[in-house]
Design a protein around this motif. Structure first.
Motif, PDB file in Angstrom:
ATOM      1  N   VAL A  32       0.835  -1.202   0.000  1.00 53.35           N
ATOM      2  CA  VAL A  32       0.000   0.000   0.000  1.00 53.35           C
ATOM      3  C   VAL A  32       0.873   1.257   0.000  1.00 53.35           C
ATOM      4  CG1 VAL A  32      -1.675   1.327   1.350  1.00 53.35           C
ATOM      5  CG2 VAL A  32      -1.946  -1.148   1.103  1.00 53.35           C
ATOM      6  N   GLN A  33       1.952   1.235   0.772  1.00 56.41           N
ATOM      7  CA  GLN A  33       2.873   2.368   0.797  1.00 56.41           C
ATOM      8  C   GLN A  33       3.460   2.631  -0.589  1.00 56.41           C
ATOM      9  OE1 GLN A  33       5.803   1.438   3.754  1.00 56.41           O
ATOM     10  NE2 GLN A  33       4.466   1.922   5.481  1.00 56.41           N
ATOM     11  N   ASN A  34       3.889   1.568  -1.270  1.00 53.82           N
ATOM     12  CA  ASN A  34       4.486   1.726  -2.593  1.00 53.82           C
ATOM     13  C   ASN A  34       3.464   2.264  -3.597  1.00 53.82           C
ATOM     14  OD1 ASN A  34       7.027   0.836  -1.794  1.00 53.82           O
ATOM     15  ND2 ASN A  34       6.537  -1.310  -2.202  1.00 53.82           N
ATOM     16  N   LEU A  35       2.210   1.791  -3.493  1.00 53.51           N
ATOM     17  CA  LEU A  35       1.170   2.306  -4.386  1.00 53.51           C
ATOM     18  C   LEU A  35       0.939   3.796  -4.138  1.00 53.51           C
ATOM     19  CD1 LEU A  35      -1.444  -0.620  -4.277  1.00 53.51           C
ATOM     20  CD2 LEU A  35       0.083  -0.002  -6.160  1.00 53.51           C
ATOM     21  N   ALA A  36       0.987   4.197  -2.860  1.00 51.55           N
ATOM     22  CA  ALA A  36       0.828   5.621  -2.552  1.00 51.55           C
ATOM     23  C   ALA A  36       1.980   6.433  -3.123  1.00 51.55           C
ATOM     24  CB  ALA A  36       0.737   5.815  -1.038  1.00 51.55           C
ATOM     25  N   TYR A  37       3.181   5.886  -3.027  1.00 44.84           N
ATOM     26  CA  TYR A  37       4.334   6.599  -3.578  1.00 44.84           C
ATOM     27  C   TYR A  37       4.228   6.742  -5.100  1.00 44.84           C
ATOM     28  CZ  TYR A  37       6.559   5.802   0.950  1.00 44.84           C
ATOM     29  OH  TYR A  37       6.851   5.790   2.294  1.00 44.84           O
ATOM     30  N   VAL A  94       1.227  10.921   2.499  1.00 53.08           N
ATOM     31  CA  VAL A  94       1.730   9.737   1.792  1.00 53.08           C
ATOM     32  C   VAL A  94       2.392   8.762   2.755  1.00 53.08           C
ATOM     33  CG1 VAL A  94       3.399   8.932   0.077  1.00 53.08           C
ATOM     34  CG2 VAL A  94       1.982  10.920  -0.401  1.00 53.08           C
ATOM     35  N   ASN A  95       3.144   9.283   3.732  1.00 54.58           N
ATOM     36  CA  ASN A  95       3.888   8.415   4.635  1.00 54.58           C
ATOM     37  C   ASN A  95       3.047   7.868   5.774  1.00 54.58           C
ATOM     38  OD1 ASN A  95       7.065   8.420   4.160  1.00 54.58           O
ATOM     39  ND2 ASN A  95       6.265  10.401   3.539  1.00 54.58           N
ATOM     40  N   PHE A  96       2.057   8.627   6.250  1.00 55.79           N
ATOM     41  CA  PHE A  96       1.344   8.237   7.468  1.00 55.79           C
ATOM     42  C   PHE A  96      -0.035   7.640   7.207  1.00 55.79           C
ATOM     43  CE2 PHE A  96       4.789   9.991   9.222  1.00 55.79           C
ATOM     44  CZ  PHE A  96       4.702  10.980  10.190  1.00 55.79           C
ATOM     45  N   VAL A  97      -0.840   8.380   6.470  1.00 53.83           N
ATOM     46  CA  VAL A  97      -2.277   8.092   6.447  1.00 53.83           C
ATOM     47  C   VAL A  97      -2.621   6.701   5.926  1.00 53.83           C
ATOM     48  CG1 VAL A  97      -4.507   8.833   5.536  1.00 53.83           C
ATOM     49  CG2 VAL A  97      -2.870  10.532   6.360  1.00 53.83           C
ATOM     50  N   PRO A  98      -2.169   6.292   4.722  1.00 58.88           N
ATOM     51  CA  PRO A  98      -2.588   4.967   4.228  1.00 58.88           C
ATOM     52  C   PRO A  98      -2.180   3.830   5.161  1.00 58.88           C
ATOM     53  CG  PRO A  98      -1.590   6.268   2.473  1.00 58.88           C
ATOM     54  CD  PRO A  98      -1.316   6.989   3.742  1.00 58.88           C
ATOM     55  N   SER A  99      -0.917   3.854   5.622  1.00 61.98           N
ATOM     56  CA  SER A  99      -0.431   2.765   6.481  1.00 61.98           C
ATOM     57  C   SER A  99      -1.136   2.757   7.829  1.00 61.98           C
ATOM     58  CB  SER A  99       1.083   2.902   6.677  1.00 61.98           C
ATOM     59  OG  SER A  99       1.762   2.900   5.446  1.00 61.98           O
ATOM     60  N   THR A 100      -1.320   3.935   8.416  1.00 57.54           N
ATOM     61  CA  THR A 100      -1.981   4.013   9.712  1.00 57.54           C
ATOM     62  C   THR A 100      -3.429   3.536   9.635  1.00 57.54           C
ATOM     63  OG1 THR A 100      -0.577   5.872  10.380  1.00 57.54           O
ATOM     64  CG2 THR A 100      -2.630   5.557  11.599  1.00 57.54           C
ATOM     65  N   LEU A 101      -4.147   3.964   8.610  1.00 60.39           N
ATOM     66  CA  LEU A 101      -5.535   3.527   8.443  1.00 60.39           C
ATOM     67  C   LEU A 101      -5.624   2.025   8.217  1.00 60.39           C
ATOM     68  CD1 LEU A 101      -7.039   6.384   6.231  1.00 60.39           C
ATOM     69  CD2 LEU A 101      -7.320   6.022   8.687  1.00 60.39           C
ATOM     70  N   LEU A 102      -4.685   1.473   7.468  1.00 62.45           N
ATOM     71  CA  LEU A 102      -4.701   0.030   7.217  1.00 62.45           C
ATOM     72  C   LEU A 102      -4.448  -0.748   8.503  1.00 62.45           C
ATOM     73  CD1 LEU A 102      -5.015  -2.140   5.092  1.00 62.45           C
ATOM     74  CD2 LEU A 102      -2.574  -1.958   4.599  1.00 62.45           C
ATOM     75  N   ILE A 103      -3.530  -0.273   9.325  1.00 62.01           N
ATOM     76  CA  ILE A 103      -3.256  -0.934  10.605  1.00 62.01           C
ATOM     77  C   ILE A 103      -4.483  -0.859  11.517  1.00 62.01           C
ATOM     78  CG2 ILE A 103      -1.909  -0.758  12.737  1.00 62.01           C
ATOM     79  CD1 ILE A 103       0.471   0.056  11.029  1.00 62.01           C
ATOM     80  N   MET A 104      -5.144   0.297  11.564  1.00 64.59           N
ATOM     81  CA  MET A 104      -6.341   0.444  12.389  1.00 64.59           C
ATOM     82  C   MET A 104      -7.446  -0.485  11.899  1.00 64.59           C
ATOM     83  SD  MET A 104      -6.299   4.611  12.799  1.00 64.59           S
ATOM     84  CE  MET A 104      -7.828   4.679  13.735  1.00 64.59           C
TER      85      MET A 104
END
Length: 261
Positions: free
Chosen positions: A107-112, A146-156
């Motif tokens: 997901v991080q790579n897709l956001a990048y 880009v760095n916080f939101v997608p990964s944080t939401l996925l973890i939640m």
């Protein structure tokens, strides 16, 4: 449940903050993320144990250039979550934490790839127009999103929807497979240290590596004792080097420095 989900998101935010906000304070390491997650879930002891076990596995993992390893933040947080919720310890952390960390990394790579170019183009526009304040805000908040939101939401989301699902999955896994995961968890520290040694190994330090192994394996010296002996050896080598430095420089030295030493 909602409150804990929010707290899990805050822990993830702190972990990812190291990459963009706070600098390299090693907050993102499993040995920090695990206890914080355990504290949120009311089981600090298990959080410390899982964090320490995953830290040994990740001890040799480091970002070098464009090489991006597995996402340690999500692996530590979700591994600790599932270890506590299922009661299976490190085996559950391996079963769910490591695969989900690869999903978060995807997901991080897709956001990048798809999101980052949008705010970078906007930054270029503001730079051409001389709008320095808007450039700073866009660079900061664009990178933050880009760095916080997608990964944080996925973890939640994984925590909120996954705890009951993970318990059901663990019950379906045969016992011999779970036992195999426990054995594998014992090999992870060796794998982590092997990765670390591969990066720093030189022929000059091989004797010290063998000495440390012999002291621990055959003389049964505790790790703390081996570490203290290593520190003493380093201090002896350092002081000898300082003492012999004038001789290596052709005998030119300062008498005052020698007296003070």
């Amino acid at each position: 449940m909602i409150l804990r989900t929010i707290l899990i998101g805050i822990v993830a935010f702190l972990g990812y903050g190291e990459y963009f906000l706070t600098g390299r304070g090693q907050v993102a390491r499993p040995i920090v993320m695990g206890p914080l997650t355990g504290l949120v879930l009311g089981d600090l002891t298990t959080g410390i144990e899982i964090g320490a076990a995953l830290e040994l596995a990740y001890i040799g993992v480091i970002e070098i250039g464009a090489s991006v390893p597995q996402d340690m933040v999500s692996s530590a947080i979700l591994g600790t979550v599932f270890a506590i919720s299922t009661g299976k310890g490190i085996s559950a952390a391996l079963t769910f934490g490591l695969p989900l960390s690869m999903l978060v990394l995807l997901v991080q790579n897709l956001a990048y790839v798809f999101v980052a170019p949008l705010y970078v183009a906007k930054c270029d526009q503001y730079a051409k127009e001389g709008k320095s304040r808007k450039l700073s805000l866009m660079a900061f908040w664009g990178g933050t999103v880009v760095n916080f939101v997608p990964s944080t939401l996925l973890i939640m989301a994984a925590y909120y929807f996954g705890t009951g699902f993970s318990s059901a999955i663990v019950k379906m896994i045969p016992q011999f497979v779970q036992d195999g995961l426990v054995v594998a968890s014992g090999l992870l520290p060796a794998f982590g240290f092997a990765m670390l040694i591969q990066q720093i190994i030189r022929k000059e330090i091989v004797p010290y590596l063998v000495l440390g192994f012999a002291l621990s394996a055959y003389l049964k010296m505790p790790i703390i004792g081996v570490a203290i002996m290593g520190l003493v050896i380093v201090m002896i080598m350092y002081y000898n080097e300082q003492k012999n430095k004038p001789l290596m420089n052709g005998g030119v030295g300062n008498e005052d420095d020698t007296d003070s030493f």
